[in-house]
Design a protein around this motif. Sequence first.
Motif, mmCIF file in Angstrom:
data_model
loop_
_atom_site.group_PDB
_atom_site.id
_atom_site.type_symbol
_atom_site.label_atom_id
_atom_site.label_comp_id
_atom_site.label_asym_id
_atom_site.label_seq_id
_atom_site.Cartn_x
_atom_site.Cartn_y
_atom_site.Cartn_z
ATOM 1 N N SER A 1 -4.229 -0.612 10.457
ATOM 2 C CA SER A 1 -4.148 0.694 11.116
ATOM 3 C C SER A 1 -3.215 0.658 12.329
ATOM 4 C CB SER A 1 -5.533 1.127 11.573
ATOM 5 O OG SER A 1 -6.019 0.239 12.570
ATOM 6 N N GLU B 1 0.854 -1.182 0.000
ATOM 7 C CA GLU B 1 0.000 0.000 0.000
ATOM 8 C C GLU B 1 0.890 1.232 0.000
ATOM 9 O OE1 GLU B 1 -3.244 0.134 2.778
ATOM 10 O OE2 GLU B 1 -3.193 -2.042 2.962
ATOM 11 N N ASP C 1 1.344 5.378 1.112
ATOM 12 C CA ASP C 1 0.847 6.420 2.006
ATOM 13 C C ASP C 1 0.445 7.642 1.182
ATOM 14 O OD1 ASP C 1 3.194 7.763 1.345
ATOM 15 O OD2 ASP C 1 4.115 7.506 3.310
ATOM 16 N N GLU C 2 0.068 8.711 1.850
ATOM 17 C CA GLU C 2 -0.411 9.906 1.158
ATOM 18 C C GLU C 2 0.661 10.565 0.298
ATOM 19 O OE1 GLU C 2 0.885 10.628 5.293
ATOM 20 O OE2 GLU C 2 -0.745 9.434 4.498
ATOM 21 N N ASN C 3 1.935 10.254 0.535
ATOM 22 C CA ASN C 3 3.034 10.819 -0.256
ATOM 23 C C ASN C 3 3.486 9.878 -1.374
ATOM 24 O OD1 ASN C 3 3.155 13.128 1.388
ATOM 25 N ND2 ASN C 3 4.392 12.015 2.880
ATOM 26 N N GLY C 4 2.817 8.738 -1.520
ATOM 27 C CA GLY C 4 3.181 7.785 -2.564
ATOM 28 C C GLY C 4 4.291 6.835 -2.173
#
Length: 131
Positions: A87, A34, A36-39
Amino acid sequence: EHRKKYEALRRQMASSKKSAGTAAGDEIDTISFELDENGNEILPLQDWEIDEQVRSPRALRKQSDCFAKYANGRAQKVMVNFVIEQSGSVQGLRTNAQGELNTCLIDAFSSLKFRRFGGTRKRVSYPLVYD
């Protein structure tokens, strides 16, 4: 320290992908992580990370307190089962202990927090022995 271990794992995986270019290596599925929000890749949770968290001084103190208060001085062998969600939260806690010892251990283990991770949830069976 953790970043060094993650970087070493990432480099190891990258080098194994490069060497897998043979005909036999073409049959190997690649592992996807997966992002994260920064790739950036979110790496799977490693067994050593789980062990490190469960055996931390804070966690061991809570576990020992449970046995000291509720084992009545008797030797106990308890199996703790739980699932770590991506999570980082602990879910589905169960033990084979009875009564207040069971409740105390569930409280102790439910307070564990793990880093967010990629891949699948981790099922953990953790034996505890109190002499």
